[in-house]
Design a protein around this motif. Structure first.
Motif, short mmCIF file in Angstrom:
data_model
loop_
_atom_site.label_atom_id
_atom_site.label_comp_id
_atom_site.label_asym_id
_atom_site.label_seq_id
_atom_site.Cartn_x
_atom_site.Cartn_y
_atom_site.Cartn_z
N TRP A 269 132.27 21.52 7.95
CA TRP A 269 132.26 21.30 9.40
C TRP A 269 132.84 19.92 9.68
O TRP A 269 132.48 18.94 9.03
N CYS B 139 121.61 27.94 15.17
CA CYS B 139 122.67 27.48 16.07
C CYS B 139 122.32 27.80 17.53
O CYS B 139 122.16 28.96 17.88
N PRO B 140 122.23 26.80 18.39
CA PRO B 140 121.85 27.04 19.78
C PRO B 140 122.94 27.75 20.59
O PRO B 140 122.67 28.25 21.67
N ILE C 113 135.18 24.91 11.55
CA ILE C 113 134.02 25.37 10.77
C ILE C 113 134.48 26.42 9.76
O ILE C 113 135.16 27.38 10.13
N VAL D 37 126.94 30.55 17.43
CA VAL D 37 128.27 30.53 16.80
C VAL D 37 128.31 31.47 15.59
O VAL D 37 129.30 32.13 15.32
N TYR D 38 127.19 31.55 14.87
CA TYR D 38 127.13 32.34 13.63
C TYR D 38 126.43 33.68 13.88
O TYR D 38 125.42 33.74 14.60
N CYS E 296 131.17 26.25 19.91
CA CYS E 296 130.40 25.18 19.27
C CYS E 296 130.11 24.02 20.23
O CYS E 296 131.00 23.56 20.95
N LEU E 297 128.85 23.56 20.21
CA LEU E 297 128.42 22.45 21.05
C LEU E 297 128.55 21.10 20.34
O LEU E 297 128.23 20.07 20.92
N GLU E 298 128.95 21.13 19.08
CA GLU E 298 129.13 19.92 18.27
C GLU E 298 127.81 19.14 18.15
O GLU E 298 127.78 17.92 18.20
N CYS E 299 126.71 19.88 18.00
CA CYS E 299 125.39 19.25 17.92
C CYS E 299 125.02 18.82 16.50
O CYS E 299 124.15 17.98 16.31
N GLY E 300 125.62 19.46 15.50
CA GLY E 300 125.36 19.09 14.11
C GLY E 300 124.16 19.76 13.47
O GLY E 300 123.84 19.49 12.31
N THR E 301 123.48 20.63 14.19
CA THR E 301 122.29 21.28 13.64
C THR E 301 122.61 22.08 12.38
O THR E 301 121.85 22.05 11.41
N CYS E 302 123.74 22.76 12.37
CA CYS E 302 124.08 23.58 11.21
C CYS E 302 124.27 22.72 9.97
O CYS E 302 123.94 23.15 8.86
#
Ligand code: SF4
Length: 95
Positions: free
Chosen positions: A81, A44-45, A24, A48-49, A64-70
């Protein structure tokens, strides 16, 4: 059967951190100018930020959970990312 909290579920995951390369990168100037910085921090759940003491956006990519929300909330050109390199990143243990 005990119901686990989100924190308890996240604690069951396994993280393999790539110490040599972050997956990232925030374009600091563009992220602040567009409001993306604030959105990244709020959405970000995994927290991370965050705001660093120097006013930049700090990135704790190891969580990072690699969820893609960001990616969904970032304006074009403000965030780079990609998935962590092979063998690194999160391994989910609860589905
Ligand atoms: S992919 Fe998800 S967990 Fe990872 S930094 Fe983006 S919002 Fe946070």
């Amino acid at each position: 059967m005990k119901t686990l909290t989100t924190t308890e579920l996240l604690a069951r995951n396994r993280y393999v951190t790539d110490e040599e390369e972050s997956h990232i990168t925030v374009n600091q100037e563009a992220a602040k100018a567009t409001g993306t910085a604030e959105r990244l921090i709020r959405c970000c759940p995994a927290d991370v930020y965050s705001w660093a003491a120097d006013g930049t956006v700090a990135v704790e990519y190891a969580a990072c959970l690699e969820c893609g929300t960001c990616l969904a909330v970032a304006d074009p050109g403000t965030l780079s990312w990609h998935y962590p390199r092979g063998g690194f990143g999160i391994q989910f243990r609860e589905g």
